[in-house]
Structures are given as C-alpha cells and as structure tokens.
Scaffold this motif. Structure first.
Motif, mmCIF file in Angstrom:
data_model
loop_
_atom_site.group_PDB
_atom_site.id
_atom_site.type_symbol
_atom_site.label_atom_id
_atom_site.label_comp_id
_atom_site.label_asym_id
_atom_site.label_seq_id
_atom_site.Cartn_x
_atom_site.Cartn_y
_atom_site.Cartn_z
ATOM 1 N N LYS A 1 0.625 -1.272 -0.064
ATOM 2 C CA LYS A 1 0.869 0.262 -0.018
ATOM 3 C C LYS A 1 0.604 1.603 -0.413
ATOM 4 N N GLU B 1 4.220 5.474 -5.686
ATOM 5 C CA GLU B 1 4.099 5.517 -6.947
ATOM 6 C C GLU B 1 2.816 6.245 -7.478
ATOM 7 N N ALA B 2 1.759 6.239 -6.337
ATOM 8 C CA ALA B 2 1.036 7.608 -6.910
ATOM 9 C C ALA B 2 1.602 8.916 -7.132
ATOM 10 N N LYS B 3 2.168 9.223 -6.533
ATOM 11 C CA LYS B 3 2.384 10.945 -6.277
ATOM 12 C C LYS B 3 3.890 10.712 -7.110
ATOM 13 N N ASP C 1 0.040 18.073 -3.335
ATOM 14 C CA ASP C 1 0.776 17.659 -4.003
ATOM 15 C C ASP C 1 2.206 18.120 -3.987
ATOM 16 N N ARG D 1 4.257 9.067 -10.101
ATOM 17 C CA ARG D 1 3.922 10.114 -11.555
ATOM 18 C C ARG D 1 2.542 10.669 -11.453
ATOM 19 N N LYS D 2 1.993 11.486 -10.675
ATOM 20 C CA LYS D 2 1.225 13.319 -10.173
ATOM 21 C C LYS D 2 2.689 13.696 -10.874
ATOM 22 N N ASP E 1 2.190 1.664 -4.025
ATOM 23 C CA ASP E 1 1.370 2.421 -4.283
ATOM 24 C C ASP E 1 1.059 3.406 -3.959
ATOM 25 N N ARG E 2 1.117 3.872 -2.861
ATOM 26 C CA ARG E 2 0.836 6.182 -2.536
ATOM 27 C C ARG E 2 1.602 6.358 -3.024
ATOM 28 N N ARG F 1 3.995 13.627 -14.443
ATOM 29 C CA ARG F 1 3.430 13.053 -15.697
ATOM 30 C C ARG F 1 2.732 14.369 -16.458
#
Length: 203
Positions: free
Chosen positions: A8, A14-16, A149, A18-19, A11-12, A22
């Motif tokens: 978890k 990686e999501a940050k 962010d 990617r933001k 995943d968090r 991106r």
C-alpha cells in the motif's frame, strides 16, 4: 509491517511520483487562465484575467508553460504586468502542474507581504486553486503553502538561507535587479535535481 502494508505504501508513493512527472494534459495556459481566473481582487479594475488587456503577456505566459523552454527572462517596465504574469503562473502551477515551487522577492518582509496580500488573496478567488489548499493553512509558516501535491515557498532572495537545501522544479524570481551578486546563480542551482523539468523564470 506486513507485506500488504508495504505494498500500500509503495502504491501511494508511485501514485505521487506519477503525479509529479506526469505531462500536462494539454491546452493553452492563456485560455486556462481566462477560463479559471474570474476575479483578481487587488487589480485597479477588479475582473477576471483577460489577455486582451495585456496582450504582451501572452508570449511570456506560453513560454512559462512550454516544457522545452527551461529559462525565461522577462524584462519590462513598471506597471506592465510582469508580476501579474508570475501570479497567474502560480495559479497554473498549483492547479495544473504541481511541483515544488520557490517564488523569490527581494527581502523576506516583502515576500511575506506579497504572499498574504497578493498570492493568497488571488488563490482564494480561483476555485481550481482553492480546492488544492489544505484547511489548516492558517497554521502554516507565513511564506509556505503546502498542498497534497506540492510545497510553495514565497521568500526573500537577500536571505541566502532561502536559496539553499531545497530541491525545486519551478523557480520564479521577481525584481532580480535588486538581488545581491551571486544569489541568482545560487537560486538557479535549486532546480538541478529536476533535470529537464526544472524551470527558471526571472523578471
């Protein structure tokens, strides 16, 4: 910590990441500003952003947002809108391209006043920006805004400590002609960690 907990957290993270990395979803910064900035409270003629009123800002604004341009130097007379262009960019960064940002005035006292009387007042009138700000913003340091962010600092370039330690993507320097010798280079070094994404804007 269980393997599920580690997953978890991964995943968090990686999501940050990617933001941050991106690419922007496209569209013209000028159109975005006209669509989203409906009120500039400190303007002598309070209204939304209309590039037709300051057409000479269109090209610099597009250069600010162009990923292939890493350095923009904007030279303009007083009361021509160059600081307004940087303020418009701050809205675009927070809403569309969030990443660590350092906005430098000359002195800390001027930077603190700019944050309170200009930037925050503007952001509170732009829903796309206001939605990103945390509810406990009053508890934060005067020159720092934290969103989910990014971190946005508004500090003085005279204070050399403000030009150290931080890794930033967006560097915005206003009234650079007032800065002490060497501080422009010191501030520029802050963007190197972001490689080709690092952007310097000096006015």
């Amino acid at each position: 910590m269980t393997p599920a907990d580690k997953e978890k957290i991964g995943d968090r993270l990686e999501a940050k990441l990617r933001k941050v990395f991106r690419p922007d979803d496209g569209g013209d910064i000028v159109k975005w500003l006209e669509d989203n900035i409906r009120q500039i409270p400190f303007s002598p003629m309070p209204s939304g952003f209309r590039v037709a009123e300051t057409p000479w800002l269109a090209e610099p604004l597009r250069a600010f947002a162009d990923p292939e341009i890493r350095l923009v130097q904007l030279i303009a007379p007083i009361q021509s809108g160059k600081s307004l262009a940087a303020e418009m960019l701050s809205c675009f960064i927070i809403a569309r391209q969030p990443a660590p940002t350092l906005y430098l005035n000359d002195q800390d006292s001027n930077a603190a006043d700019w944050m309170q009387s200009r930037l925050r007042v503007l952001w509170e009138n732009v829903p796309a920006v206001l939605s990103k700000l945390t509810k406990d913003e009053e508890k934060k340091k005067a020159g720092t805004v934290q969103t989910a962010d990014m971190t946005f600092w508004c500090l003085g370039a005279f204070n050399e400590k403000n030009l150290q330690r931080r890794s930033i993507r967006w560097l915005i320097g206003d009234e650079t002609w007032l800065w002490p010798q060497g501080h422009l280079a010191e501030a520029s070094a802050r963007v190197t960690s972001f490689g080709w994404l690092g952007k310097r804007i000096f006015m």
